[in-house]
Write an enzyme that holds these catalytic residues in place. Structure first.
Site, short mmCIF file in Angstrom:
data_model
loop_
_atom_site.label_atom_id
_atom_site.label_comp_id
_atom_site.label_asym_id
_atom_site.label_seq_id
_atom_site.Cartn_x
_atom_site.Cartn_y
_atom_site.Cartn_z
N LYS A 116 46.39 32.32 34.42
CA LYS A 116 45.29 31.64 34.98
C LYS A 116 44.88 33.00 36.38
O LYS A 116 45.18 33.78 36.31
CB LYS A 116 46.22 30.63 36.04
CG LYS A 116 45.92 30.03 38.17
CD LYS A 116 46.86 29.41 38.50
CE LYS A 116 46.53 28.76 40.27
NZ LYS A 116 47.91 28.91 40.54
N SER A 138 47.22 23.81 41.53
CA SER A 138 46.16 24.17 41.13
C SER A 138 45.76 24.96 40.15
O SER A 138 44.93 25.21 40.10
CB SER A 138 46.50 25.45 42.77
OG SER A 138 47.36 26.42 42.51
N SER A 176 52.38 22.86 42.31
CA SER A 176 50.59 24.13 41.04
C SER A 176 50.85 24.03 40.02
O SER A 176 49.85 23.65 39.13
CB SER A 176 50.14 25.03 42.11
OG SER A 176 49.54 24.73 43.45
#
Lengths: 487, 490, 100
Positions: free
Chosen positions: A78, A155, A179
């Protein structure tokens, strides 16, 4: 080549160790898969040469009889994790030219254990969002019902989409209010948020420091265990890091849950939840019962205040954490004649709307005259929410809830910030209490979109969480593959 | 002028009456640590720009603070020395504001729960003025970096070497009433810091700086609106800035104006204070507990251990000097300002006259050193030689007047006083026969005066003493001269 | 909260934007104002919770603040510190001139 994509993390690890496949082969297959699925927009940065270099080292290790726990396994990261000399933007325009000179503890742990880096994965800007739509470089498309352009959630939308699309064997994520778990649920994969303090926050772009926690997004519960084994560590560079050894999570796979008590909180079955999710929730309860667990109704009375608490605390911390993006030492600068004008122009242009909204809310709730009414009040209610869980964990071992109130939605559909915030209604409470939670896929809804179920454990009981999730995973026997996945 | 000279220090004669100053100080003392408060970069002064900077200090994304144990101990130690409440649980807060030399966009400080609470210290302004000043709190915080504005016509240059260096902010209660008291307070704080070793107290290098809150009022009235004068780095400037600021406020108030609560700078070239443009913005610091840190907690035994190791403090030493050497409390307070002074004094006073030693040290030695711009540690006169000089005086070998000449010679040559006395033949003449000769000569040479004296002009006695001393070149023992003159002027 | 029924207006948005050092284009201010009011309205239900005897919770971590030894372990990396700077000169970060 495509056969290589069918291995999950654990399977690939065994195949590499037994020299059935090489890491270079596997890595090449994933690089190809990344190219094939590039229309999903999951990757912000692909580091092909580095990946192959790392894979080569792994193959040499294997030939020498050395194998580290994640030897030769290609994964995605990420974009919230700072990676040395590899562009790290947190999906924000303000960091568009940022090349960290350091490596986050979590990713360093992964490389130390032999993992191969494929590249950086998109996410909501500064991890603020639940649809991956706030990313500066645009949407990520959920590989499920690809033609309909569904949201991968957020997210960690890029991470979830990449794992579901088989363009990464596994991925890292960060979870502040859901997330990891919410995008895992939307993309039909497993996502684990560890106990706050398990994974070091050092080198992870901070959103809300008292909530942020790194964790894995994987195809299976076993894969999550394998990843988290490496990701978690005590880190002296993070004052909030827990000085506790993580037991080898792999040894908790296959444990019986006979006699374990599973709490079903009545507050998590309110309106607004889709029928399919309600049905699968009931199915999951039954599966656990069949596996010998005892089902106990419990109450977490302050649940309905979790989102308001979250939407005060997280923006407050974010407003301060994001002050460092000022165009002085790194990132984009918008030139202006005075320092203050430079700040305002740089930040006004560098941050997207949702980030600005949260900075504004956070600044407001901390400002003089409002601090007590908002921030302090939220901290007090946060304690009540934590105490709710403490009381329930006196009676039960685990809590079972849906991961999300709905399955994925079409991109561009939810314009109103508040509606978007409701996505995290089931994941936020455990975040506020710092508890570990896992979301795993248990079925598909009428449209063919994945449904996730969430298990929450007491602090630092990741081993039990893995055991229980593993049992549930077997019962659910979710073996669907997204239509948009690399073939 | 004659009006003001009658005023007490800290009072200002205005047209409407006498105004009183109300002063509170915030002293920023750099902790004497090797590394910074929350990072492992060096806290050394004077390094190349941005070389003592870690990624944490530069606030790179994802960097986190970890607290320095030594700094915590120094804060506790200092708190104990200020007779203050030690808080076993304290909290680090973020003070949020934007500034070029504040990389995080916030300063980590302590707001609602400081590590040290209320305390008090005694100060000596002069021989007749000793008072107690309350301490409001002491907290730990990060220093900011440095902006250089003179390197480029339209740019400022930023050096983060100081960023994150540990500071103790010591906040006084508004108990100070004059620039002189403020000076004595700063001196006292500085000596306490140096005694316990928590700060080197070096004002030139900026490791001790003060912000002064100044307001004025008529005696007995409520506190007026205050202004804060930032970043004063010498006691002289503190004195001047307070006086100038208080006079400015009186002028405004007497002409019917109002004081704006604001931050001001002291301009050392004009001797006036002026408003700080960069601070004009109304601030809202949005303090909240730093979520990267946890509350700082320690046990009573942690505090007790530090207490057990606490060195003798200035007040204790002062009392001891007064008792052991019979010197005045004010002299003692000057000597205890620095540990160096005390050590020097005690060595010099060994077996001698303490009071005399203190006088010589404070008025002669300190004066001479100041003239030469020397520190006591570089003094050409050692404690041993000063002690010897005091010995020569008290044994009557030389007179006080001769001693001053010897002292001047010692400042130049570093020679032992006994050698100087011998070389120059300065020993006091204490031989009866020698002195009698001189007395006889003076009487013989001044028969007129002798007549006058004998006829009742007693005051002339001093003239005869002076004449004898003069022809002895100051070496005659004044006691013997007196005695013999009395015996022979009959 | 009830006594400060926080109705955010455009002047408030201007003030908060200034504190946050965010340039907000004039045309976006009304919608931002509305968003902020909606969010503040949403969180307002906290006021119904009785927190009179509740201590605020700043961290869920159970352990004490760890302390590190006073050793110089970091620094001496001007090049790395300045590497990402938009503007630097002779070892300094450079910003538009600040007037004190």
């Amino acid at each position: 080549m495509s056969d290589l994509l069918k291995y999950d993390l654990l399977g690939a690890s065994e195949a590499i160790k037994s020299k059935e496949i090489s890491s270079v082969e596997l890595t090449n297959a994933y690089i190809e898969a990344i190219e094939k699925t590039s229309s999903l927009g999951a990757y912000l940065e692909i580091v092909k040469d580095k990946a192959l270099e790392m894979a080569k080292v792994s193959d040499e290790n294997i030939s020498k009889g050395v194998s580290r726990p994640l030897e030769g396994l290609p994964i995605g990261i990420k974009d919230m994790f700072c990676t040395k000399d590899i562009k790290t933007t947190a999906s924000s325009k303000i960091l568009d030219n940022f090349y960290p000179t350091y490596e986050s503890t979590v990713t360093q742990n992964l490389w130390n254990d032999g993992a191969v880096m494929l590249g950086k994965l998109s996410c909501d800007e500064f991890a603020m969002g639940s649809s991956n739509e706030t990313a500066a470089k645009g949407n990520v498309i959920n590989p499920w019902l690809k033609h309909k352009k569904m949201s991968p959630g957020g997210s960690s939308g890029g991470s979830a989409a990449a794992v579901a699309a088989r363009s990464a064997l596994a991925a890292t994520g960060t979870d502040t209010g859901g997330s990891i778990r919410q995008p895992a649920a939307f993309c039909g994969i497993t996502g684990l948020k560890p106990t706050y303090g398990r994974c070091s926050r050092w080198g992870i772009v901070a959103f809300s420091s008292s909530l942020d926690q790194a964790g894995p997004l994987t195809r299976t519960v076993s894969d999550a265990a394998l990843m988290l084994n490496s990701m978690a560590s005590y880190d002296k560079k993070d004052s909030t890091s827990a000085n506790l050894n993580m037991p080898d999570l792999m040894s908790y796979l296959g444990n019986s849950i006979k006699g374990k008590k599973i709490g079903i909180p009545k507050e998590y079955t309110q309106d607004g939840i889709s029928d399919d999710i309600v049905n699968f929730y009931q199915k999951s309860i039954n599966w656990l019962k069949e596996a010998g667990a005892e089902i106990i109704p419990v109450s977490l009375p302050h649940t309905k205040y979790a989102l308001p608490v979250y939407y005060i605390i997280a923006p407050a911390e974010a407003s301060s954490n994001l002050a460092r993006y000022d165009g002085v030492r790194f990132g984009q600068r918008k030139e202006a004649s005075s320092l203050d004008e430079m700040y305002e122009a740089t930040r006004g242009e560098g941050f997207g709307d949702e980030v600005k909204r949260r900075i504004m809310i956070g600044t407001y709730v901390l400002s003089s005259g409002y601090y007590d009414a908002y921030y302090l009040k939220a901290q007090k209610v946060r304690r009540l929410i934590k105490e709710d869980f403490e009381n329930v964990f006196k009676k039960v071992d685990y809590i079972l809830t849906p991961s999300t109130p709905t399955t994925s939605f079409e991109l561009g559909k939810k314009q109103d910030p508040l509606t978007m915030y409701l996505n995290d209604i089931f994941t936020v409470p455990a975040s506020l209490a710092g508890l570990p939670g896992i979301s795993l896929p248990i079925g598909l809804d009428k449209l063919g979109l994945p449904i996730g179920i969430q298990l929450i454990a007491n602090s630092f009981d990741e081993p039990g969480l893995i055991s229980t999730a593993h049992v549930l995973e077997k019962s659910a026997d979710f073996n669907f593959i997204a239509d948009g996945a690399a073939k | 002028m004659s009006e003001t000279s009658k005023l007490k220090p800290g009072h200002i004669q205005g047209e409407t009456g006498v105004w009183e100053m109300v002063i509170g100080l915030e002293i920023h003392a750099q902790v004497s640590s090797k590394s910074k408060l929350f990072s492992g970069a060096s806290a050394t002064f004077g390094a190349q720009a941005n070389s003592n900077v870690s990624l944490v200090d530069a606030a790179m994304p994802g960097m986190l603070p970890v607290i320095n144990e030594y700094c915590v101990e120094q804060a506790v130690k200092t708190g104990l020395a200020l007779n203050a409440q030690i808080n076993n649980i304290s909290v680090f807060d973020r003070k949020n504001y934007f500034y070029a030399d504040l990389p995080q966009g916030y300063q980590i400080s302590q707001f609602t729960k400081p590590i040290v609470g209320e305390g008090e210290i005694n100060i000596d302004v002069d021989d007749n003025n000793q008072t107690t000043i309350g301490i409001e709190r002491l907290h730990l915080e990060q220093d900011a970096g440095k902006s250089l504005h003179d390197q480029h016509p339209s740019k400022s240059y930023i050096d983060l070497n100081r960023t994150g260096v540990a500071l103790m902010e010591i906040v006084s209660k508004p108990d100070i009433r004059s620039p002189q008291e403020a000076g004595a307070y700063v001196k006292k704080i500085r000596s306490i810091l140096r005694y316990v070793g928590s700060c080197d107290g070096n004002m030139e290098e900026g490791s001790l700086r003060a912000d002064c809150n100044v307001s004025v009022r008529k005696a007995g009235e409520e506190f007026g609106t205050r202004c804060e004068i930032k970043n004063l780095n010498s006691i002289r400037f503190i004195n001047q800035a307070i006086q100038a600021e208080a006079e400015r406020q009186v002028e405004i108030l007497e002409s019917g104006g109002e004081i704006n609560q604001e931050t001001r700078l002291f301009d050392t070239s004009t001797g006036e204070t002026r408003s700080m443009r960069s601070k004009e913005d109304a601030h809202d610091y949005r303090y909240f507990p730093d979520p990267d840190l946890l509350p700082l907690e320690f046990t009573d035994s942690f505090v007790q251990d530090i207490k057990d190791k606490l060195p003798e403090l200035p007040d204790f030493v002062k009392k001891r000097l007064v008792n052991e050497y019979g010197i005045t409390p004010y002299d003692a307070s000057i000597l205890v300002e620095e540990k160096d002074y005390v050590n020097f004094f005690e060595k010099a006073a060994t077996g001698g006259d303490g009071k005399l030693t203190a006088n010589w040290m404070i008025s002669e030695l300190f004066g001479a050193l100041k003239k030469e711009n020397l520190l006591l540690s570089n003094s050409p006169i050692s404690p041993e030689t000063l002690g010897e000089l005091i010995g020569l005086i008290s044994k009557g070998i030389i007179s006080g007047k001769i001693a001053k000449d010897v002292f001047s010679e010692m400042m130049i040559s570093s020679k032992k006083p006994s050698d100087i006395v011998k070389e120059k033949g300065l020993e006091q003449v204490s031989d009866d026969k020698e002195i009698l000769k001189l007395v006889d000569k003076v009487i013989a040479d001044n028969q007129d005066k002798v007549k006058d004296y004998l006829s009742g002009k007693d005051k002339l006695f001093g003239f005869f003493v002076g004449q004898v001393m003069k022809i002895s070149q100051g070496k005659a023992n004044p006691g013997l001269v007196n005695k013999m003159l009395k015996e022979n002027l009959k | 909260m009830s006594n400060k029924k926080s109705i955010v207006d455009i002047p408030t948005v201007n003030k908060i934007a200034r504190l946050s050092r965010l340039d907000i284009p004039e045309k976006n201010k009304q919608s931002l104002t509305n968003d902020l009011n909606n969010i503040l309205g949403f969180v307002a239900n906290l006021e119904e919770v009785d927190t009179s005897n509740v201590e605020p919770l700043a961290s869920v971590t159970g352990h004490k603040l760890p302390l590190r030894s006073d050793i110089v372990t970091d620094g001496n990396m001007e090049d790395l510190v300045l590497k990402n700077a938009p503007e630097s000169s002779s070892g300094f970060f450079v910003v538009p001139k600040v007037i004190e």
